[in-house]
Motif scaffolding. Sequence first.
Motif, PDB file in Angstrom:
ATOM      1  N   UNK A   1     -12.191   3.230   6.717  1.00 34.76           N
ATOM      2  CA  UNK A   1     -10.755   3.435   6.514  1.00 34.76           C
ATOM      3  C   UNK A   1      -9.932   2.214   6.906  1.00 34.76           C
ATOM      4  N   UNK A   2     -10.593   1.080   7.135  1.00 35.46           N
ATOM      5  CA  UNK A   2      -9.857  -0.116   7.515  1.00 35.46           C
ATOM      6  C   UNK A   2     -10.335  -1.304   6.685  1.00 35.46           C
ATOM      7  N   UNK A   3     -10.330  -1.131   5.358  1.00 32.97           N
ATOM      8  CA  UNK A   3     -10.861  -2.140   4.453  1.00 32.97           C
ATOM      9  C   UNK A   3      -9.774  -3.128   4.024  1.00 32.97           C
ATOM     10  N   UNK A   4     -10.222  -4.279   3.551  1.00 31.16           N
ATOM     11  CA  UNK A   4      -9.305  -5.260   2.997  1.00 31.16           C
ATOM     12  C   UNK A   4      -8.989  -4.915   1.549  1.00 31.16           C
ATOM     13  N   UNK A   5      -7.969  -5.578   0.991  1.00 26.32           N
ATOM     14  CA  UNK A   5      -7.583  -5.320  -0.387  1.00 26.32           C
ATOM     15  C   UNK A   5      -8.721  -5.677  -1.336  1.00 26.32           C
ATOM     16  N   UNK A   6      -9.424  -6.771  -1.057  1.00 30.28           N
ATOM     17  CA  UNK A   6     -10.519  -7.198  -1.923  1.00 30.28           C
ATOM     18  C   UNK A   6     -11.650  -6.167  -1.924  1.00 30.28           C
ATOM     19  N   UNK A   7     -11.971  -5.610  -0.747  1.00 30.05           N
ATOM     20  CA  UNK A   7     -13.049  -4.628  -0.644  1.00 30.05           C
ATOM     21  C   UNK A   7     -12.681  -3.333  -1.361  1.00 30.05           C
ATOM     22  N   UNK A   8     -11.434  -2.909  -1.229  1.00 30.52           N
ATOM     23  CA  UNK A   8     -10.978  -1.682  -1.883  1.00 30.52           C
ATOM     24  C   UNK A   8     -11.027  -1.845  -3.406  1.00 30.52           C
TER      25      UNK A   8
ATOM     26  N   UNK B   1      -4.747   2.816   0.368  1.00 30.39           N
ATOM     27  CA  UNK B   1      -3.997   1.601   0.690  1.00 30.39           C
ATOM     28  C   UNK B   1      -3.138   1.801   1.930  1.00 30.39           C
ATOM     29  N   UNK B   2      -2.484   2.948   2.019  1.00 31.28           N
ATOM     30  CA  UNK B   2      -1.607   3.209   3.161  1.00 31.28           C
ATOM     31  C   UNK B   2      -2.404   3.381   4.452  1.00 31.28           C
TER      32      UNK B   2
ATOM     33  N   UNK C   1      -2.103  -5.117   1.555  1.00 36.06           N
ATOM     34  CA  UNK C   1      -2.348  -3.740   1.127  1.00 36.06           C
ATOM     35  C   UNK C   1      -1.066  -3.047   0.703  1.00 36.06           C
ATOM     36  N   UNK C   2      -0.008  -3.233   1.465  1.00 33.04           N
ATOM     37  CA  UNK C   2       1.264  -2.567   1.170  1.00 33.04           C
ATOM     38  C   UNK C   2       1.932  -3.157  -0.075  1.00 33.04           C
ATOM     39  N   UNK C   3       1.767  -4.457  -0.275  1.00 33.69           N
ATOM     40  CA  UNK C   3       2.308  -5.090  -1.484  1.00 33.69           C
ATOM     41  C   UNK C   3       1.621  -4.528  -2.730  1.00 33.69           C
ATOM     42  N   UNK C   4       0.289  -4.373  -2.642  1.00 39.31           N
ATOM     43  CA  UNK C   4      -0.468  -3.800  -3.761  1.00 39.31           C
ATOM     44  C   UNK C   4      -0.066  -2.348  -3.995  1.00 39.31           C
ATOM     45  N   UNK C   5       0.148  -1.598  -2.905  1.00 38.88           N
ATOM     46  CA  UNK C   5       0.578  -0.201  -3.031  1.00 38.88           C
ATOM     47  C   UNK C   5       1.887  -0.109  -3.807  1.00 38.88           C
ATOM     48  N   UNK C   6       2.866  -0.919  -3.425  1.00 37.45           N
ATOM     49  CA  UNK C   6       4.174  -0.835  -4.074  1.00 37.45           C
ATOM     50  C   UNK C   6       4.106  -1.311  -5.521  1.00 37.45           C
TER      51      UNK C   6
ATOM     52  N   UNK D   1       5.747   1.394   7.023  1.00 39.68           N
ATOM     53  CA  UNK D   1       4.590   0.596   7.422  1.00 39.68           C
ATOM     54  C   UNK D   1       4.857  -0.898   7.269  1.00 39.68           C
ATOM     55  N   UNK D   2       5.610  -1.281   6.240  1.00 37.45           N
ATOM     56  CA  UNK D   2       5.965  -2.703   6.091  1.00 37.45           C
ATOM     57  C   UNK D   2       6.832  -3.171   7.259  1.00 37.45           C
ATOM     58  N   UNK D   3       7.703  -2.296   7.699  1.00 38.46           N
ATOM     59  CA  UNK D   3       8.543  -2.623   8.849  1.00 38.46           C
ATOM     60  C   UNK D   3       7.682  -2.843  10.093  1.00 38.46           C
TER      61      UNK D   3
END
Length: 489
Positions: A285-292, A314-315, A333-338, A350-352
């Motif tokens: 549950x703590x993966x990087x964007x590349x791994x996901x 992602x969240x 991760x949050x940039x990709x989510x949005x 979370x971005x804050x």
Amino acid sequence: MGNTCFLEVIEMGILIFSGLMLLLLMNLNRYLIMRLFYMILILPFLAIGQKNETTKIEIWERFNFFSKTLNEEREILTYSPKSAEKQNAHFPVIYLFDAESLFQPLVGTLSFMNYSSSLPQMPEAYIVGIVNKNRSRDMPTPQEFYQAQGVQQFNDFISKELQPFIAKKLRTNGLNIAVGHSQGALFATYLLTQNPAQFPFVLALDAPMSVSKTLETDFFKKLSDNCASKYVSVKAIYGWEAEIQSKCENHRQISLLNESHETMPLKGMYEGLKLLFEDYLPKDKDLSMETIKAYYEGLSSKYHITYPIPAIVLLESAKQHIGQSDKKTAIDLLTEHDKLMGETVRSKQLKKEANAITTSPDRRMTDALNHRGPTAAEIAPFLGVWSGKLKVPNGEDLLIDFEIKQINNKYVMQSTIMNSFKINSDFLFVNQKKQLVWGRKHDGGGIYYSIGELTTNGQKINGTEDLIGFVFPKEMPKFIVNTFEFIKK
């Protein structure tokens, strides 16, 4: 009905009851008192009805669809998930047969699997329920299946009329799942054999395959030609006699105990969907964007579909990286989510939190998980069975026995906690100071990180256990590093 509406109803009842008591004290006539008592009973419900006129409470829609193929109107029920109103959200579609009896149970099952735990058990999805009009014509029994002319017509109705209509009406992502019980399960299986690209996922509940050996043999061969599909059969009374997983690992059958043919659908839907989407979430549950991205690209390739990345992955991963002070990964991760789903209240918060990070991430976790295993010479002093106690300052002390041994050319630590829980280490090595370092991943992210040192005679290991990368609830007391002492048996 929300809490506000409920409180208003209670307040209204209290006011009317107070007025009645006042009238009683004034000795007004019985007729007027009875009229007021009637108002006490009925007005709260009138208030509820008035509220419902302005508050959206429906989660599904009913409409009639005229089929040129069947030359008749068919009643269709649709359910939309909570996130359907989001601009960028697209979802799978579950096509359900026998909707007059199974639609509401499936809605409840889906809602439970989506919203009743921190991480969902399957993706949010639309449900399109088809109400029966002539069940035996559209979805005949095994004995009559190939002789019935209605099978192909019903197939054409679903695949060529209803499915394209739903694709325009709803924001679908291209993944279609067919769910049916009994004859509906037989037809859902048939859909997969005829249209594997259109219906790559199928859940068959008590499908009467073994009733006709000829039909079972034919369907088994056709299923085996489509191993990229995901097929789950849930059996209570009926099902497959053939071992359907023998040819394709994506085809599975499970059995339910203490259920009849009629009582099995509710439990069968839950168990079947859970198995159908068993790999929906990655284990960590703590993966990087590349791994996901790589994980869901792998699923898409495996099932020959476009498998979208769930927003919750992602969240949740971003949340874990924030707890690990890994600002860059969290922001990625949050940039990709949005970009995929649009900004939400949760992603904004979370971005804050991510932007407020001022410390560097603890590299012990990355180093430990990527460290090479010990050599025979390094681990030799630590081999064997050890017993001791983990002292937990803000909790209960734990009795632990562990053994370090070699399994499949790899050294591992097998631990037994409180004579009950058995776990294996996820990492084990000896550092440059000749200290033993070991630990395991936590399901919610982070690791348990222990580091111990041998005493001079080599019969004791003393050290500390730290929790790295954990996201603790604010109400929990501040974590204090645990200590331990283990004695060699």
